[in-house]
Motif scaffolding. Sequence first.
Motif, PDB file in Angstrom:
ATOM      1  N   UNK A 144       0.764  -1.279  -0.197  1.00  0.00           N
ATOM      2  CA  UNK A 144       0.115   0.016  -0.041  1.00  0.00           C
ATOM      3  C   UNK A 144       0.896   1.336  -0.140  1.00  0.00           C
ATOM      4  N   UNK A 145       1.918   1.221   0.953  1.00  0.00           N
ATOM      5  CA  UNK A 145       2.785   2.682   1.101  1.00  0.00           C
ATOM      6  C   UNK A 145       3.519   2.715  -0.268  1.00  0.00           C
ATOM      7  N   UNK A 146       3.877   1.729  -0.998  1.00  0.00           N
ATOM      8  CA  UNK A 146       4.533   1.792  -2.424  1.00  0.00           C
ATOM      9  C   UNK A 146       3.705   2.381  -3.341  1.00  0.00           C
ATOM     10  N   UNK A 147       2.710   1.737  -3.404  1.00  0.00           N
ATOM     11  CA  UNK A 147       1.575   2.276  -4.593  1.00  0.00           C
ATOM     12  C   UNK A 147       1.089   3.687  -4.336  1.00  0.00           C
ATOM     13  N   UNK A 148       0.645   3.909  -3.078  1.00  0.00           N
ATOM     14  CA  UNK A 148      -0.240   5.112  -3.070  1.00  0.00           C
ATOM     15  C   UNK A 148       0.667   6.432  -3.619  1.00  0.00           C
ATOM     16  N   UNK A 149       1.752   6.558  -3.317  1.00  0.00           N
ATOM     17  CA  UNK A 149       2.382   7.832  -3.615  1.00  0.00           C
ATOM     18  C   UNK A 149       2.803   7.378  -5.265  1.00  0.00           C
ATOM     19  N   UNK A 150       3.477   6.212  -5.490  1.00  0.00           N
ATOM     20  CA  UNK A 150       3.729   6.085  -6.861  1.00  0.00           C
ATOM     21  C   UNK A 150       2.857   6.200  -8.061  1.00  0.00           C
ATOM     22  N   UNK A 151       1.649   5.538  -7.995  1.00  0.00           N
ATOM     23  CA  UNK A 151       0.809   5.926  -8.709  1.00  0.00           C
ATOM     24  C   UNK A 151      -0.209   6.937  -8.506  1.00  0.00           C
ATOM     25  N   UNK A 152       0.053   8.218  -8.596  1.00  0.00           N
ATOM     26  CA  UNK A 152      -0.665   9.167  -8.119  1.00  0.00           C
ATOM     27  C   UNK A 152      -1.203  10.087  -9.340  1.00  0.00           C
ATOM     28  N   UNK A 178       5.490  -3.084  -9.271  1.00  0.00           N
ATOM     29  CA  UNK A 178       6.769  -3.001  -8.435  1.00  0.00           C
ATOM     30  C   UNK A 178       5.927  -2.941  -7.044  1.00  0.00           C
ATOM     31  N   UNK A 179       5.038  -2.533  -6.819  1.00  0.00           N
ATOM     32  CA  UNK A 179       4.408  -2.262  -5.230  1.00  0.00           C
ATOM     33  C   UNK A 179       4.133  -3.683  -4.712  1.00  0.00           C
ATOM     34  N   UNK A 180       3.392  -4.490  -5.768  1.00  0.00           N
ATOM     35  CA  UNK A 180       3.014  -6.054  -5.118  1.00  0.00           C
ATOM     36  C   UNK A 180       4.314  -6.733  -4.796  1.00  0.00           C
ATOM     37  N   UNK A 181       4.969  -6.577  -6.002  1.00  0.00           N
ATOM     38  CA  UNK A 181       6.314  -7.597  -5.688  1.00  0.00           C
ATOM     39  C   UNK A 181       7.120  -7.102  -4.498  1.00  0.00           C
ATOM     40  N   UNK A 182       7.625  -5.820  -4.408  1.00  0.00           N
ATOM     41  CA  UNK A 182       8.227  -5.230  -3.166  1.00  0.00           C
ATOM     42  C   UNK A 182       7.631  -5.637  -1.887  1.00  0.00           C
ATOM     43  N   UNK A 183       6.452  -5.397  -1.821  1.00  0.00           N
ATOM     44  CA  UNK A 183       5.773  -5.890  -0.692  1.00  0.00           C
ATOM     45  C   UNK A 183       5.738  -7.355  -0.291  1.00  0.00           C
ATOM     46  N   UNK A 184       5.748  -8.151  -1.463  1.00  0.00           N
ATOM     47  CA  UNK A 184       5.854  -9.543  -1.120  1.00  0.00           C
ATOM     48  C   UNK A 184       7.315  -9.927  -0.516  1.00  0.00           C
ATOM     49  N   UNK A 185       8.222  -9.203  -1.164  1.00  0.00           N
ATOM     50  CA  UNK A 185       9.578  -9.637  -0.656  1.00  0.00           C
ATOM     51  C   UNK A 185       9.867  -9.031   0.780  1.00  0.00           C
ATOM     52  N   UNK A 186       9.397  -7.938   0.926  1.00  0.00           N
ATOM     53  CA  UNK A 186       9.572  -7.248   2.190  1.00  0.00           C
ATOM     54  C   UNK A 186       8.838  -8.218   3.177  1.00  0.00           C
ATOM     55  N   UNK A 187       7.565  -8.849   2.909  1.00  0.00           N
ATOM     56  CA  UNK A 187       6.939  -9.756   3.865  1.00  0.00           C
ATOM     57  C   UNK A 187       7.579 -10.709   4.306  1.00  0.00           C
ATOM     58  N   UNK A 188       8.346 -11.449   3.118  1.00  0.00           N
ATOM     59  CA  UNK A 188       8.999 -12.817   3.063  1.00  0.00           C
ATOM     60  C   UNK A 188      10.200 -12.371   4.186  1.00  0.00           C
ATOM     61  N   UNK A 189      10.759 -11.370   4.011  1.00  0.00           N
ATOM     62  CA  UNK A 189      12.102 -11.190   4.721  1.00  0.00           C
ATOM     63  C   UNK A 189      11.938 -11.103   6.180  1.00  0.00           C
ATOM     64  N   UNK A 190      10.675 -11.212   6.837  1.00  0.00           N
ATOM     65  CA  UNK A 190      10.495 -11.253   7.997  1.00  0.00           C
ATOM     66  C   UNK A 190      11.306 -10.300   9.046  1.00  0.00           C
ATOM     67  N   UNK A 191      10.936  -8.931   8.810  1.00  0.00           N
ATOM     68  CA  UNK A 191      11.568  -7.849   9.402  1.00  0.00           C
ATOM     69  C   UNK A 191      10.965  -7.096  10.513  1.00  0.00           C
ATOM     70  N   UNK A 192       9.623  -7.825  10.954  1.00  0.00           N
ATOM     71  CA  UNK A 192       9.075  -7.276  11.929  1.00  0.00           C
ATOM     72  C   UNK A 192       9.791  -6.422  13.217  1.00  0.00           C
ATOM     73  N   UNK A 193      10.896  -7.387  13.395  1.00  0.00           N
ATOM     74  CA  UNK A 193      11.683  -6.875  14.563  1.00  0.00           C
ATOM     75  C   UNK A 193      12.518  -5.370  14.255  1.00  0.00           C
ATOM     76  N   UNK A 194      12.272  -4.926  13.268  1.00  0.00           N
ATOM     77  CA  UNK A 194      12.972  -3.774  12.677  1.00  0.00           C
ATOM     78  C   UNK A 194      11.852  -2.435  12.579  1.00  0.00           C
ATOM     79  N   UNK A 195      10.622  -2.980  12.933  1.00  0.00           N
ATOM     80  CA  UNK A 195       9.706  -1.775  13.360  1.00  0.00           C
ATOM     81  C   UNK A 195       9.832  -1.235  14.578  1.00  0.00           C
ATOM     82  N   UNK A 196       9.680   0.099  14.761  1.00  0.00           N
ATOM     83  CA  UNK A 196       9.944   0.767  16.185  1.00  0.00           C
ATOM     84  C   UNK A 196       9.095   0.115  17.174  1.00  0.00           C
ATOM     85  N   UNK A 197       9.638  -0.244  18.453  1.00  0.00           N
ATOM     86  CA  UNK A 197       8.726  -1.153  19.501  1.00  0.00           C
ATOM     87  C   UNK A 197       7.465  -0.461  19.704  1.00  0.00           C
TER      88      UNK A 197
END
Lengths: 352, 77
Positions: A144-152, A178-197
């Motif tokens: 969502x955060x990638x598509x919203x500004x990109x396809x304005x 780009x938004x769909x694939x980048x989102x899937x990749x970021x989801x797969x990388x399991x980066x939840x711990x890098x979101x501020x607590x």
Amino acid sequence: MEQTLQSSVAGRRRADLRAWLVVAAAAAIWLIAYRGIMPLADWLTFGLLGLAPGSRLGESVAFFLYDVPKILLLLSGMIFAISTARSFFGPERTRALLGGKREGVGNVAAAGLGVLTPFCSCSAVPLFIGFVEAGIPLGVTFSFLIAAPMVNEVALVMLFGMFGWRVALLYLVAGLSVAIVAGIVIGRLKLERYVEEFVWQIKGGGGAVAAARPTWSDRFTLAWRATREIVGKVWLFVVIGIAVGAAIHGYVPEEALAGILGRGAWWSVPVAVALGVPLYSGAAGMIPVVQALIAKGAALGTALAFMMAVVALSLPELIILRRVLKPRLLAVFVGVVATGIIAIGYLFNLVL
Amino acid sequence: MLNVKVLGSGCANCKRLEERVRKVVADRGLEAEVEKISDYGQMMRWNLMQTPGLVVNDVLVSAGRIPDEAEIVKWLT
């Protein structure tokens, strides 16, 4: 009581009817104006100013006098229509729609809703928190955060005005991909711990929200306000961009840029993306310049990659997102999106 | 006594909304306490996802835009 209720309903109906009539009249005037631009620009250039058709100066001036009113009319008309349509898609609704979605389907839905939901990068943080709080997966939130500004809407209207609907559609599809694939990749990388607590600690809800039942007249009023605000912000960039583009059209020789910005120059795609990141507010003005560059031999894929980088990755938005994302996740976000955009650039250069 | 909260993180529109609300309160001589909320956790009480937000007596009345003075007057009186 019943009587006042009835009269208020009748009052709303009357106000709506008036609003529709005003919009219909404005649309008619818009159409007449739009059709009159070409003859008017020709008459001003070759009649009033007496420039010779086919001369460099004449072609540049005609191009400028035709494109400025055309693009400004397109921007106002389309942004008004899009803003009206968007008044039906609030972020609350989007959040509810994405709540139960899984990876994959969720990413596609999030990217699509990113295009429809009104978005301002100043609200990126509350939106991110709201999505995460509702249990929407991180990767879906990123789509969502990638598509919203990109396809304005401004980018799409400018592309439509300068290149036609095919290129605008191509940009829409490429941006969504780009938004769909980048989102899937970021989801797969399991980066939840890098979101501020603190984000994970927030519990939403509890406060009352006034029920809004906007009338058509309310929707049109807000859409008109949004149109004035957006066009007010970009028109100067657009005029300057078209002036630069017109000068390039008239004075730069054909194929002058094929060597440095053409398909053969493989390094031009990543360079274009790297140049695009720090640029931001002038995005609307870049498109006429890019269009002129393409006419002189620059490759379309390189140009589209540049425009995507300008709008999708901007320094102000990255600074805002730093409040909820730790540096590692921010870096992954930039890396994945930039890679996606570069891939799109190469793909278009290859197949078009 | 009215309680008015402007929800926003310091963006330009949030500041403009706060100024406008304070102006309405001052112009009309209303008995109202105007607060600025910039903590995201507190904003999520109303599930606010577009700033600025306006809360009057604990009810969110507007989100993601700057209402004009007439609207603000209507909510505050």
